[in-house]
Design a protein around this motif. Sequence first.
Motif, PDB file in Angstrom:
ATOM      1  N   SER A  32      -4.249  -0.196  12.195  1.00  0.00           N
ATOM      2  CA  SER A  32      -4.756   1.212  11.879  1.00  0.00           C
ATOM      3  C   SER A  32      -3.394   2.056  12.229  1.00  0.00           C
ATOM      4  N   GLY A  33      -3.442   3.092  11.540  1.00  0.00           N
ATOM      5  CA  GLY A  33      -2.281   4.149  12.011  1.00  0.00           C
ATOM      6  C   GLY A  33      -1.187   3.702  10.820  1.00  0.00           C
ATOM      7  N   GLY A  34      -0.235   4.760  10.810  1.00  0.00           N
ATOM      8  CA  GLY A  34       0.729   4.486   9.688  1.00  0.00           C
ATOM      9  C   GLY A  34       0.409   5.511   8.670  1.00  0.00           C
ATOM     10  N   ARG A  35       1.338   5.787   7.773  1.00  0.00           N
ATOM     11  CA  ARG A  35       1.235   6.719   6.755  1.00  0.00           C
ATOM     12  C   ARG A  35       1.035   5.918   5.312  1.00  0.00           C
ATOM     13  N   GLU A  36       0.065   6.001   4.679  1.00  0.00           N
ATOM     14  CA  GLU A  36      -0.138   4.913   3.505  1.00  0.00           C
ATOM     15  C   GLU A  36       0.723   5.361   2.502  1.00  0.00           C
ATOM     16  N   SER A  37       1.430   4.507   1.912  1.00  0.00           N
ATOM     17  CA  SER A  37       2.189   4.743   0.655  1.00  0.00           C
ATOM     18  C   SER A  37       2.511   3.504  -0.183  1.00  0.00           C
ATOM     19  N   ALA A  75       4.267   8.450  -0.490  1.00  0.00           N
ATOM     20  CA  ALA A  75       3.163   8.680   0.286  1.00  0.00           C
ATOM     21  C   ALA A  75       2.083   8.971  -0.586  1.00  0.00           C
ATOM     22  N   ALA A  76       0.756   8.328  -0.220  1.00  0.00           N
ATOM     23  CA  ALA A  76      -0.391   8.496  -0.874  1.00  0.00           C
ATOM     24  C   ALA A  76      -0.728  10.189  -0.728  1.00  0.00           C
ATOM     25  N   PHE A 118       5.854   4.179   8.059  1.00  0.00           N
ATOM     26  CA  PHE A 118       5.041   4.086   6.704  1.00  0.00           C
ATOM     27  C   PHE A 118       4.469   2.652   6.479  1.00  0.00           C
ATOM     28  N   VAL A 119       3.282   2.590   6.008  1.00  0.00           N
ATOM     29  CA  VAL A 119       2.642   1.139   5.641  1.00  0.00           C
ATOM     30  C   VAL A 119       2.458   1.199   4.268  1.00  0.00           C
ATOM     31  N   VAL A 120       3.668   0.527   3.588  1.00  0.00           N
ATOM     32  CA  VAL A 120       3.977   0.259   2.213  1.00  0.00           C
ATOM     33  C   VAL A 120       3.285  -0.775   1.482  1.00  0.00           C
ATOM     34  N   THR A 121       2.752  -0.418   0.472  1.00  0.00           N
ATOM     35  CA  THR A 121       1.986  -1.598  -0.523  1.00  0.00           C
ATOM     36  C   THR A 121       2.995  -1.691  -1.709  1.00  0.00           C
TER      37      THR A 121
END
Length: 230
Positions: A32-37, A75-76, A118-121
Amino acid sequence: MNRQPPPWLDPLLGRLGTARAEDFTRLATPESGGRESAVLVLLGEEPGSGPDVLVLQRAATLRNHAGQPAFPGGAADPEDADVSATALREANEEVGLDPASVTVLAQLPKLWIPVSDFVVTPVLAWWHAPHPVHPREPAEVAHVARLPIAELVDPQNRMRVRHPSGWIGPAFSARGMLVWGFTAGVLATLLEMGGWARPWPRGRVVELPPTAAAPAPSAGTDEVDESPVR
């Protein structure tokens, strides 16, 4: 118009079916946490130069990641339907990419970048209808290039770079761009998975130029991390 990806992508798509974050990085993605991008790993093909990937170079005046080559992305936004929508929206905003010209193929595992949290997909896509692209906001994007896979896998164009922090990671030199950090790590792994990589001198380590040296992709750690993505 044929939106089907070409046969040379089949080995990569087959391998991605079992891909894990551990294939790309030693850093565990937080639950959990981190900025979705999301970033767009856009593969295309041009007559005469063969398969390629779209990469941009960020403006040297940016506060974060100044001058670094990167995949389009960011970022999303709350209105984004999913990570693919985020990647395509950002690519449109950054380089004028028409989302209708792209066929999304797969979503890679989520990867964590500690320095920015950042949590990057990464979103893998096929550019079935290529068109000219260019920096839409020169204050953010300085340059856009289609880097041929043949140049990226050329042993003469592969190396590792050493950051002043002690971090060492993969890098590519192509079309006047030094690609390193997160982007180079993802590329290095995908080239291996696709069966395109060629043997190269892994002992070749160069110092990262000062203009590209801040921050390190794994800033905050004391160890040298040589995994593909930091």
